[in-house]
Design a protein around this motif. Sequence first.
Motif, PDB file in Angstrom:
ATOM      1  N   LYS A   2      81.120 -61.844 -14.315  1.00 22.34           N
ATOM      2  CA  LYS A   2      80.511 -60.702 -14.968  1.00 22.34           C
ATOM      3  C   LYS A   2      80.239 -59.621 -13.918  1.00 22.34           C
ATOM      4  O   LYS A   2      79.811 -59.920 -12.799  1.00 22.34           O
ATOM      5  N   HIS A  35      73.763 -64.025  -5.583  1.00 25.58           N
ATOM      6  CA  HIS A  35      72.516 -64.488  -6.193  1.00 25.58           C
ATOM      7  C   HIS A  35      71.582 -63.312  -6.474  1.00 25.58           C
ATOM      8  O   HIS A  35      70.874 -63.313  -7.476  1.00 25.58           O
ATOM      9  N   TYR A  94      76.984 -55.212  -7.726  1.00 26.05           N
ATOM     10  CA  TYR A  94      76.440 -55.454  -9.061  1.00 26.05           C
ATOM     11  C   TYR A  94      77.422 -56.330  -9.834  1.00 26.05           C
ATOM     12  O   TYR A  94      78.032 -55.929 -10.830  1.00 26.05           O
ATOM     13  N   GLU A  96      78.778 -60.845 -10.262  1.00 27.75           N
ATOM     14  CA  GLU A  96      78.493 -62.240  -9.926  1.00 27.75           C
ATOM     15  C   GLU A  96      79.245 -62.689  -8.683  1.00 27.75           C
ATOM     16  O   GLU A  96      78.848 -63.675  -8.048  1.00 27.75           O
ATOM     17  N   LEU A 301      71.203 -58.988 -14.064  1.00 29.79           N
ATOM     18  CA  LEU A 301      72.351 -58.119 -13.823  1.00 29.79           C
ATOM     19  C   LEU A 301      72.622 -57.193 -15.008  1.00 29.79           C
ATOM     20  O   LEU A 301      72.949 -56.012 -14.834  1.00 29.79           O
ATOM     21  N   THR A 324      71.600 -62.556 -10.651  1.00 29.39           N
ATOM     22  CA  THR A 324      72.627 -63.051 -11.568  1.00 29.39           C
ATOM     23  C   THR A 324      72.086 -64.197 -12.394  1.00 29.39           C
ATOM     24  O   THR A 324      71.041 -64.771 -12.099  1.00 29.39           O
ATOM     25  N   GLU A 325      72.805 -64.529 -13.454  1.00 32.55           N
ATOM     26  CA  GLU A 325      72.355 -65.541 -14.409  1.00 32.55           C
ATOM     27  C   GLU A 325      72.100 -66.874 -13.721  1.00 32.55           C
ATOM     28  O   GLU A 325      72.896 -67.330 -12.892  1.00 32.55           O
TER      29      GLU A 325
END
Length: 328
Positions: A2, A35, A94, A96, A301, A324-325
């Motif tokens: 992403k 991260h 910006y 992953e 993000l 990030t997720e």
Amino acid sequence: MKAVLCKAYGPPESLVVEERPSPQPGPGQVRVGVHACGVNFPDTLIIQGNYQFKPEMPFSPGGEVAGVVQALGEGVTGYAVGDRVIAATTWGGYAEEVLAEAGRLIPMPAAMDFRTAAAFTLTYGTSHHALKDRARLQPGETLLVLGAAGGVGLAAVELGKAMGVRVIAAASSDEKLALCTAHGADATINYATQDLRARIKALTDGRGIDVVYDPVGGDLSEPALRSMAWNGRFLVVGFAAGRIPSLPLNLPLLKGCAIVGVFWGAFTRNEPERNAANLQELLLWWSEGKLKPHVSAVYPLERAVDALNDLVHRRVQGKAVLVTEGQP
């Protein structure tokens, strides 16, 4: 993976979040699983086409990340998959995953978390270069920091104290100035309610300021320049106010002071060995507790637009960070 993408120049609202293929590292490159990524003022410029660099579209903004090495390109030595690193990327953060030049990686200290790491290098690197290399700040001098509650400003406050000077922090609210005091400022000026020149005169017994650190520009620059001491140094760091001021050049002549430009990004490319030594000094001071990065806002993000708008409208104190997720 992403990524937050800029597909056409414009405000933060023009950015989109999309799935992209994982980038493959070329010779001398490393792929970093992101991260956390610092949110910085240059990010607002690069998406509008107003920065020194104009990447090929589509691109992701974001110039400083903290994460884990995922893959190594040909010829890369000194790093292994799984290493925790800080990476200077100029853009691309910006997302992953991001590619970084191996020479622009820094091993993360074991005790440093990813959010702190993503808030460290650009602000402290800029302010350290400004005060040490450009101003040649000396113990016992007086430093005025404009925009002192912002990312580079708060770093300059802490670094001024670490370098043994008296720090006067100037910002637009008492809340911001309280943060500056907590990070070591000796005196404060609220330039929304106080006359900047009169307050400087009172705080310095009429002597003036040895070094002005100005990341703001706009209407603050000229009164600060008029408040310089003999042999002072006025540091031009940025223009967060949105206007590049025109300064009367008779002032440096009359005051025997210097107007000095600060461009940390160019310094890192032109003098990489000195920059590496500076970063090692900064990490040492962090380990000694002299530097304490202040992350006031953390966003997923997908909320990069909110993060950038909060930065533009000066709602961020210290640093904002994207995560990030799955990252705590």
